[in-house]
Design a protein around this motif. Structure first.
Motif, PDB file in Angstrom:
ATOM      1  N   PRO A   4       0.832  -1.212   0.000  1.00  0.00           N
ATOM      2  CA  PRO A   4       0.000   0.000   0.000  1.00  0.00           C
ATOM      3  C   PRO A   4       0.866   1.260   0.000  1.00  0.00           C
ATOM      4  CG  PRO A   4      -0.009  -1.044   2.171  1.00  0.00           C
ATOM      5  CD  PRO A   4       0.676  -1.997   1.233  1.00  0.00           C
ATOM      6  N   VAL A   5       0.372   2.297  -0.663  1.00  0.00           N
ATOM      7  CA  VAL A   5       1.111   3.564  -0.710  1.00  0.00           C
ATOM      8  C   VAL A   5       1.064   4.202   0.667  1.00  0.00           C
ATOM      9  CG1 VAL A   5       1.220   5.849  -1.775  1.00  0.00           C
ATOM     10  CG2 VAL A   5       0.498   3.867  -3.129  1.00  0.00           C
ATOM     11  N   PRO A   6       2.218   4.565   1.233  1.00  0.00           N
ATOM     12  CA  PRO A   6       2.221   5.180   2.576  1.00  0.00           C
ATOM     13  C   PRO A   6       1.377   6.458   2.607  1.00  0.00           C
ATOM     14  CG  PRO A   6       4.441   4.577   1.912  1.00  0.00           C
ATOM     15  CD  PRO A   6       3.576   4.403   0.701  1.00  0.00           C
ATOM     16  N   TYR A   7       0.782   6.713   3.769  1.00  0.00           N
ATOM     17  CA  TYR A   7      -0.048   7.907   3.921  1.00  0.00           C
ATOM     18  C   TYR A   7       0.718   9.182   3.577  1.00  0.00           C
ATOM     19  CZ  TYR A   7      -3.829   5.326   6.237  1.00  0.00           C
ATOM     20  OH  TYR A   7      -4.862   4.486   6.518  1.00  0.00           O
ATOM     21  N   ARG A   8       2.014   9.242   3.954  1.00  0.00           N
ATOM     22  CA  ARG A   8       2.790  10.445   3.690  1.00  0.00           C
ATOM     23  C   ARG A   8       2.885  10.719   2.186  1.00  0.00           C
ATOM     24  NH1 ARG A   8       6.547  12.474   6.848  1.00  0.00           N
ATOM     25  NH2 ARG A   8       4.974  11.834   8.348  1.00  0.00           N
ATOM     26  N   VAL A   9       3.141   9.672   1.430  1.00  0.00           N
ATOM     27  CA  VAL A   9       3.225   9.822  -0.026  1.00  0.00           C
ATOM     28  C   VAL A   9       1.876  10.239  -0.581  1.00  0.00           C
ATOM     29  CG1 VAL A   9       3.676   8.619  -2.201  1.00  0.00           C
ATOM     30  CG2 VAL A   9       5.107   8.151  -0.190  1.00  0.00           C
ATOM     31  N   GLN A  10       0.806   9.615  -0.086  1.00  0.00           N
ATOM     32  CA  GLN A  10      -0.552   9.982  -0.524  1.00  0.00           C
ATOM     33  C   GLN A  10      -0.836  11.455  -0.236  1.00  0.00           C
ATOM     34  OE1 GLN A  10      -3.849   7.390   0.612  1.00  0.00           O
ATOM     35  NE2 GLN A  10      -2.384   5.761   1.096  1.00  0.00           N
ATOM     36  N   LEU A  11      -0.443  11.900   0.937  1.00  0.00           N
ATOM     37  CA  LEU A  11      -0.704  13.282   1.345  1.00  0.00           C
ATOM     38  C   LEU A  11      -0.015  14.276   0.425  1.00  0.00           C
ATOM     39  CD1 LEU A  11      -1.775  15.376   3.400  1.00  0.00           C
ATOM     40  CD2 LEU A  11       0.313  14.981   4.725  1.00  0.00           C
ATOM     41  N   LEU A  12       1.266  14.053   0.162  1.00  0.00           N
ATOM     42  CA  LEU A  12       2.022  14.993  -0.666  1.00  0.00           C
ATOM     43  C   LEU A  12       1.566  14.936  -2.126  1.00  0.00           C
ATOM     44  CD1 LEU A  12       5.572  14.558   0.910  1.00  0.00           C
ATOM     45  CD2 LEU A  12       3.851  16.301   1.400  1.00  0.00           C
ATOM     46  N   GLN A  13       1.215  13.746  -2.606  1.00  0.00           N
ATOM     47  CA  GLN A  13       0.674  13.635  -3.956  1.00  0.00           C
ATOM     48  C   GLN A  13      -0.653  14.384  -4.072  1.00  0.00           C
ATOM     49  OE1 GLN A  13       0.485   9.385  -4.639  1.00  0.00           O
ATOM     50  NE2 GLN A  13       2.543   9.313  -5.530  1.00  0.00           N
ATOM     51  N   LEU A  14      -1.488  14.253  -3.061  1.00  0.00           N
ATOM     52  CA  LEU A  14      -2.771  14.940  -3.066  1.00  0.00           C
ATOM     53  C   LEU A  14      -2.576  16.448  -3.067  1.00  0.00           C
ATOM     54  CD1 LEU A  14      -5.857  14.781  -2.928  1.00  0.00           C
ATOM     55  CD2 LEU A  14      -5.673  14.643  -0.434  1.00  0.00           C
ATOM     56  N   ALA A  15      -1.641  16.944  -2.248  1.00  0.00           N
ATOM     57  CA  ALA A  15      -1.372  18.379  -2.200  1.00  0.00           C
ATOM     58  C   ALA A  15      -0.875  18.885  -3.555  1.00  0.00           C
ATOM     59  CB  ALA A  15      -0.348  18.690  -1.110  1.00  0.00           C
ATOM     60  N   ARG A  16      -0.004  18.108  -4.210  1.00  0.00           N
ATOM     61  CA  ARG A  16       0.469  18.505  -5.543  1.00  0.00           C
ATOM     62  C   ARG A  16      -0.685  18.527  -6.543  1.00  0.00           C
ATOM     63  NH1 ARG A  16       5.394  15.972  -3.927  1.00  0.00           N
ATOM     64  NH2 ARG A  16       4.598  13.901  -4.440  1.00  0.00           N
TER      65      ARG A  16
END
Length: 213
Positions: A4-16
């Motif tokens: 699973p994609v880590p939450y941190r990566v998901q968060l920064l991708q979402l912000a971008r």
């Protein structure tokens, strides 16, 4: 099975994907725990602008956007009821090179005046009809800024001519005609609704005649 994609990566991708800004509500809606916002802020991946609103600490991976448009967007993210209007809207549409000393926003009459920090703002109280007429979703990076159409902006500038003068209104009208950015039927419809039809129709006739010769 992929990890699973880590939450941190998901968060920064979402912000971008949201133009460099992210709200706590948007993170929650994506299933990202609130603690990830706190951790990303501590690690200087995000900047906390105010309670519930964050921004990427770097814009290196983001599409370019005019600085004033980003300022207008940030104000609206802070105060979602604030809508760029008048000279700020005219500049946003590229119909004037004049930038107001203060960012100009329309707000409903039952709202408080906008803060003047960190951005200098000028608050204009619009009645319900003026506040909701002629709305436009203006793209700024991957978000949309709620502002007013070219036609509504010109009508508002004419309505506020006693305070702001006629120069910018006439400049905007002339440029909109020259660049064919104007729906004249919609312009006159709004002019009638806001009781500036006679003046605007006369100005429109004179400028249209000048451009034909």
């Amino acid at each position: 099975m992929p990890s699973p994609v880590p939450y941190r990566v998901q968060l920064l991708q979402l912000a971008r994907g949201l133009g460099g800004f992210i709200t706590a509500q948007e993170a929650r809606d994506a299933g990202i725990p609130q603690v990830e916002l706190t951790r990303a802020t501590r690690e200087d991946k995000l900047l906390r602008i105010e309670r519930g609103l964050y921004q990427l600490s770097t814009s290196a991976d983001l599409a370019p956007a005019p600085a004033e448009a980003l300022d207008l967007l940030e104000v609206q993210l802070r105060s979602p009821y604030a809508r760029p209007c008048l000279v700020s809207a005219l500049h946003l549409h590229g119909l004037t090179t004049t930038r107001p000393a203060q960012l100009q926003f329309a707000v409903p009459k039952n709202r408080q005046r906008l803060p003047t920090e960190p951005f200098p703002t000028d608050t204009f109280y619009f009645g319900p009809a003026a506040y909701d007429a002629g709305l436009l979703a203006f793209p700024v990076r991957e978000r949309f800024l709620t502002t007013y159409s070219v036609e509504k902006t010109l009508v508002d500038l004419l309505r506020y001519a006693p305070k702001l003068g006629r120069e910018l209104y006439l400049e905007g009208l002339k440029n909109a005609l020259r660049r064919k950015q104007l729906d004249q039927r919609e312009l006159l419809k709004l002019a009638k609704a806001f009781r500036v039809y006679k003046t605007l129709s006369q100005d429109l006739e004179v400028l249209s005649h000048d451009q034909d010769h």
